[in-house]
Design an enzyme around this catalytic site. Structure first.
Site, PDB file in Angstrom:
ATOM      1  N   CYS A 179       0.798  -1.225   0.000  1.00  0.00           N
ATOM      2  CA  CYS A 179       0.000   0.000   0.000  1.00  0.00           C
ATOM      3  C   CYS A 179       0.832   1.276   0.000  1.00  0.00           C
ATOM      4  O   CYS A 179       0.282   2.358  -0.180  1.00  0.00           O
ATOM      5  CB  CYS A 179      -0.947  -0.004   1.190  1.00  0.00           C
ATOM      6  SG  CYS A 179      -2.165  -1.320   1.082  1.00  0.00           S
ATOM      7  N   PHE A 230     -10.077  -5.019  -0.569  1.00  0.00           N
ATOM      8  CA  PHE A 230      -9.170  -4.759  -1.693  1.00  0.00           C
ATOM      9  C   PHE A 230      -9.851  -4.766  -3.053  1.00  0.00           C
ATOM     10  O   PHE A 230     -10.746  -5.541  -3.308  1.00  0.00           O
ATOM     11  CB  PHE A 230      -8.022  -5.774  -1.700  1.00  0.00           C
ATOM     12  CG  PHE A 230      -7.234  -5.775  -0.422  1.00  0.00           C
ATOM     13  CD1 PHE A 230      -6.937  -4.585   0.214  1.00  0.00           C
ATOM     14  CD2 PHE A 230      -6.814  -6.958   0.147  1.00  0.00           C
ATOM     15  CE1 PHE A 230      -6.227  -4.575   1.401  1.00  0.00           C
ATOM     16  CE2 PHE A 230      -6.097  -6.955   1.340  1.00  0.00           C
ATOM     17  CZ  PHE A 230      -5.811  -5.766   1.969  1.00  0.00           C
ATOM     18  N   HIS A 319      -3.720   7.683   2.159  1.00  0.00           N
ATOM     19  CA  HIS A 319      -4.105   6.350   1.657  1.00  0.00           C
ATOM     20  C   HIS A 319      -5.240   5.779   2.505  1.00  0.00           C
ATOM     21  O   HIS A 319      -5.068   5.571   3.712  1.00  0.00           O
ATOM     22  CB  HIS A 319      -2.897   5.405   1.705  1.00  0.00           C
ATOM     23  CG  HIS A 319      -3.273   3.984   1.450  1.00  0.00           C
ATOM     24  ND1 HIS A 319      -3.866   3.578   0.271  1.00  0.00           N
ATOM     25  CD2 HIS A 319      -3.190   2.861   2.223  1.00  0.00           C
ATOM     26  CE1 HIS A 319      -4.111   2.288   0.334  1.00  0.00           C
ATOM     27  NE2 HIS A 319      -3.714   1.819   1.502  1.00  0.00           N
ATOM     28  N   ASN A 352      -9.768  -0.345  -1.349  1.00  0.00           N
ATOM     29  CA  ASN A 352      -8.324  -0.152  -1.169  1.00  0.00           C
ATOM     30  C   ASN A 352      -7.592  -0.857  -2.321  1.00  0.00           C
ATOM     31  O   ASN A 352      -7.541  -2.085  -2.353  1.00  0.00           O
ATOM     32  CB  ASN A 352      -7.925  -0.732   0.194  1.00  0.00           C
ATOM     33  CG  ASN A 352      -6.418  -0.712   0.434  1.00  0.00           C
ATOM     34  OD1 ASN A 352      -5.628  -0.388  -0.460  1.00  0.00           O
ATOM     35  ND2 ASN A 352      -6.008  -1.059   1.644  1.00  0.00           N
TER      36      ASN A 352
HETATM   37  C1  LIG Z   1     -13.456  -1.509   8.199  1.00  0.00           C
HETATM   38  C2  LIG Z   1     -12.811  -2.340   9.317  1.00  0.00           C
HETATM   39  C3  LIG Z   1     -12.176  -3.572   8.692  1.00  0.00           C
HETATM   40  C4  LIG Z   1     -13.917  -2.832  10.269  1.00  0.00           C
HETATM   41  O1  LIG Z   1     -14.566  -1.723  10.841  1.00  0.00           O
HETATM   42  P1  LIG Z   1     -14.565  -1.507  12.437  1.00  0.00           P
HETATM   43  O2  LIG Z   1     -15.173  -0.194  12.723  1.00  0.00           O
HETATM   44  O3  LIG Z   1     -13.209  -1.736  12.984  1.00  0.00           O
HETATM   45  O4  LIG Z   1     -15.584  -2.618  12.932  1.00  0.00           O
HETATM   46  P2  LIG Z   1     -15.419  -3.720  14.076  1.00  0.00           P
HETATM   47  O5  LIG Z   1     -14.493  -3.315  15.166  1.00  0.00           O
HETATM   48  O6  LIG Z   1     -16.826  -4.095  14.508  1.00  0.00           O
HETATM   49  O7  LIG Z   1     -14.808  -4.973  13.312  1.00  0.00           O
HETATM   50  C5  LIG Z   1     -15.608  -5.713  12.388  1.00  0.00           C
HETATM   51  C6  LIG Z   1     -14.972  -7.073  12.261  1.00  0.00           C
HETATM   52  O8  LIG Z   1     -13.719  -6.934  11.590  1.00  0.00           O
HETATM   53  C7  LIG Z   1     -12.734  -7.670  12.315  1.00  0.00           C
HETATM   54  N1  LIG Z   1     -11.437  -7.083  12.072  1.00  0.00           N
HETATM   55  C8  LIG Z   1     -11.069  -5.785  12.153  1.00  0.00           C
HETATM   56  N2  LIG Z   1      -9.764  -5.632  11.823  1.00  0.00           N
HETATM   57  C9  LIG Z   1      -9.312  -6.859  11.519  1.00  0.00           C
HETATM   58  C10 LIG Z   1      -8.060  -7.376  11.096  1.00  0.00           C
HETATM   59  N3  LIG Z   1      -7.014  -6.576  10.887  1.00  0.00           N
HETATM   60  N4  LIG Z   1      -7.949  -8.702  10.867  1.00  0.00           N
HETATM   61  C11 LIG Z   1      -9.015  -9.527  11.054  1.00  0.00           C
HETATM   62  N5  LIG Z   1     -10.224  -9.098  11.431  1.00  0.00           N
HETATM   63  C12 LIG Z   1     -10.378  -7.789  11.678  1.00  0.00           C
HETATM   64  C13 LIG Z   1     -13.180  -7.517  13.765  1.00  0.00           C
HETATM   65  O9  LIG Z   1     -12.587  -8.526  14.572  1.00  0.00           O
HETATM   66  C14 LIG Z   1     -14.672  -7.703  13.625  1.00  0.00           C
HETATM   67  O10 LIG Z   1     -14.997  -9.084  13.538  1.00  0.00           O
HETATM   68  P3  LIG Z   1     -16.406  -9.624  14.115  1.00  0.00           P
HETATM   69  O11 LIG Z   1     -16.423  -9.289  15.586  1.00  0.00           O
HETATM   70  O12 LIG Z   1     -16.391 -11.096  13.868  1.00  0.00           O
HETATM   71  O13 LIG Z   1     -17.507  -8.899  13.397  1.00  0.00           O
HETATM   72  C15 LIG Z   1     -11.774  -1.502  10.102  1.00  0.00           C
HETATM   73  O14 LIG Z   1     -11.317  -2.259  11.192  1.00  0.00           O
HETATM   74  C16 LIG Z   1     -10.612  -1.024   9.284  1.00  0.00           C
HETATM   75  O15 LIG Z   1     -10.736  -0.096   8.492  1.00  0.00           O
HETATM   76  N6  LIG Z   1      -9.441  -1.656   9.505  1.00  0.00           N
HETATM   77  C17 LIG Z   1      -8.200  -1.251   8.838  1.00  0.00           C
HETATM   78  C18 LIG Z   1      -7.722  -2.333   7.939  1.00  0.00           C
HETATM   79  C19 LIG Z   1      -6.232  -2.173   7.738  1.00  0.00           C
HETATM   80  O16 LIG Z   1      -5.455  -2.312   8.670  1.00  0.00           O
HETATM   81  N7  LIG Z   1      -5.819  -1.824   6.521  1.00  0.00           N
HETATM   82  C20 LIG Z   1      -4.394  -1.487   6.261  1.00  0.00           C
HETATM   83  C21 LIG Z   1      -3.657  -2.580   5.788  1.00  0.00           C
HETATM   84  S1  LIG Z   1      -3.991  -2.813   4.066  1.00  0.00           S
HETATM   85  C22 LIG Z   1      -2.813  -3.916   3.577  1.00  0.00           C
HETATM   86  O17 LIG Z   1      -1.973  -4.252   4.334  1.00  0.00           O
HETATM   87  C23 LIG Z   1      -2.916  -4.422   2.239  1.00  0.00           C
HETATM   88  C24 LIG Z   1      -2.349  -5.622   1.934  1.00  0.00           C
HETATM   89  C25 LIG Z   1      -2.737  -6.256   0.702  1.00  0.00           C
HETATM   90  C26 LIG Z   1      -2.681  -7.639   0.630  1.00  0.00           C
HETATM   91  C27 LIG Z   1      -3.158  -8.286  -0.512  1.00  0.00           C
HETATM   92  C28 LIG Z   1      -3.697  -7.616  -1.566  1.00  0.00           C
HETATM   93  O18 LIG Z   1      -4.198  -8.226  -2.643  1.00  0.00           O
HETATM   94  C29 LIG Z   1      -3.753  -6.238  -1.484  1.00  0.00           C
HETATM   95  C30 LIG Z   1      -3.273  -5.577  -0.365  1.00  0.00           C
END
Ligand SMILES: CC(C)(COP(=O)(O)OP(=O)(O)OC[C@H]1O[C@@H](n2cnc3c(N)ncnc32)[C@H](O)[C@@H]1OP(=O)(O)O)[C@@H](O)C(=O)NCCC(=O)NCCSC(=O)/C=C/c1ccc(O)cc1
Length: 405
Positions: A179, A230, A319, A352
């Site tokens: 990214c 993604f 980003h 993304n």
């Molecule tokens: C929109 C999200 C994903 C969820 O919204 P939220 O407000 O946090 O909502 P929640 O806290 O209720 O979380 C919803 C669910 O997402 C899960 N979750 C929340 N982050 C996580 C987590 N990193 N892991 C795995 N479960 C999670 C969380 O545990 C929960 O699961 P569940 O309780 O079963 O509903 C939010 O957490 C968010 O924007 N997270 C940022 C994601 C992030 O770190 N992005 C940057 C890295 S991007 C990157 O490295 C790219 C690599 C790439 C690789 C391959 C490609 O092809 C292309 C690119």
């Protein structure tokens, strides 16, 4: 060897100049400037509210309803409305092995992406070149950034030939920056443009999730989060210093660029090509980690050029790695909810797209500036993040080509 007197031979230089003077003459006078931007996406568009059905259907994973519900929950909170991608029913019918990451599929994936990714980059680049207004043969340097490029000769060579660039164009491939690839490529373009008088650098970033698309697995939440966020796209930027008055339009001046590595973050985001496609991990604490580091990166960058900036007065090209990243950065910097509007709009419309995304954000910012005449805007910050954890910071100034439109 003693210098040859000017009169000794007709072929001798008229005067002896030092390498310092030669070097000075090679440098540009002004700062690197963004002169044109183009973007492109594959044809297949999947609305976010249909994505879970699409993904579980094409990967034949309907027997995992809990994971499907989890993907739906994350999609609902993602701030994304639609995404574009090369993966579709036809691709998955032709390559059922893509659904199972434990089967060998890397060769087939590389075969596809090494063609479609440079072609997508060519589509975005052609738009940037058309907007720029000069012939493609005036491009002196090409920087191609992609995590899909694991082949030589690579996509840079195909891209140069698709665009009809000159055979002496100086090509560089950046790979697996994930990214932050767009930020890294723009920073390198700045160095090239400022150190080579007259250089015109084409930055092309293109990513396809096809290299990392496989079915869900119980216990692997990385796959579910990646599938929620993604998308595929390409962004191209032409960078050069000392714009040619009647032809070139300075959009954003690049005043300063830096990179920082967040301490103790090595395992937070990882990517690795494996036999079943690219493996990746996205740690749960990434948004907090970035929010905790960003102010230091900005303060160091503005400090280095002696500019006292107030975060609320800046424009932002951040980003959109995920909705929560934007939320926490806004909070950490004390910004209004609208400060990241361009990033949020790109996230909403495309998801993304890894390193490419920040170029879409820059394009969206430009669109907004053109619409309102860039009133009041002066300084801004482009920020991109990825594995490392790495933070790229580029300080921007609105160019004369955007003022008073
Ligand atoms: C929109 C999200 C994903 C969820 O919204 P939220 O407000 O946090 O909502 P929640 O806290 O209720 O979380 C919803 C669910 O997402 C899960 N979750 C929340 N982050 C996580 C987590 N990193 N892991 C795995 N479960 C999670 C969380 O545990 C929960 O699961 P569940 O309780 O079963 O509903 C939010 O957490 C968010 O924007 N997270 C940022 C994601 C992030 O770190 N992005 C940057 C890295 S991007 C990157 O490295 C790219 C690599 C790439 C690789 C391959 C490609 O092809 C292309 C690119």
């Amino acid at each position: 060897m003693a210098p040859v007197p000017a009169t000794a031979a007709a072929a001798a230089p008229a005067a002896v100049v030092s390498t310092h003077e030669i070097r000075r003459a090679q440098r540009a006078d002004g700062p690197a400037t963004v002169l044109a931007i183009g973007t492109a996406n594959p044809e297949t568009c999947v609305p976010q509210d249909e994505y879970a059905d699409f993904y579980f259907r094409v990967t034949k994973s309907e027997h995992l309803p809990e994971l499907k519900n989890k993907l739906r929950r994350i999609c609902n909170k993602s701030g994304i409305e639609k995404r574009f991608m090369f993966v579709n029913d036809d691709v998955m019918e032709a390559h059922p092995e893509f659904a199972d990451r434990h089967l060998t599929s890397l060769d087939a994936r590389v075969e596809i992406v090494s063609k479609v990714v440079p072609e997508l980059a060519a589509a975005a680049s052609a738009k940037a070149i058309a907007e720029w207004g000069r012939p493609a043969t005036d491009i002196t340097h090409l920087i191609f950034s992609t995590y899909s490029g694991v082949k030589a000769p690579g996509g840079d060579r195909l891209l140069a030939s698709l665009l009809g660039l000159r055979p002496t164009v100086s090509r560089t491939v950046l790979s697996l920056h994930g990214c932050y690839g767009g930020g890294r490529a723009l920073q390198l373009a700045k160095e090239l443009a400022e150190n080579n008088r007259g250089a015109r650098v084409l930055v092309a970033c293109a990513e396809s999730t096809l290299i990392a698309f496989y079915g869900p697995e119980v216990g692997c939440n990385d796959t579910i989060i990646g599938q929620a966020l993604f998308g595929d796209g390409s962004g191209a930027v032409i960078v050069g210093a000392d714009p040619v008055g009647a032809v070139e339009r300075p959009l954003f001046e690049m005043a300063f660029a830096s990179q920082a590595t967040v301490p103790d973050s090595e395992g937070a985001i990882t990517m690795q090509h494996k036999k079943g496609g690219m493996d990746y991990h996205i740690g749960g604490g990434v948004p907090e980690m970035l929010a905790g580091s960003i102010e230091r990166c900005l303060a160091d960058a503005f400090g280095a050029i002696g500019v006292a900036a107030r975060w609320r007065d800046l424009f932002w090209a951040v980003h959109p790695g995920g909705r929560r990243i934007l939320d926490l950065i806004e909070e950490a910097l004390g910004l209004d909810n609208g400060a990241m509007a361009a990033s949020r709009q790109v996230l909403r419309e495309y998801g993304n797209m890894s390193g490419t995304t920040v170029i879409f954000v820059l394009n969206e910012l430009r669109r907004r500036f053109v619409a309102d005449g860039a009133e009041g805007a002066d300084w801004g910050a482009l920020m991109a993040f990825g594995p490392g954890v790495t933070v790229e910071t580029i300080l921007l100034r609105v160019g004369s080509g955007l003022k008073g439109n």
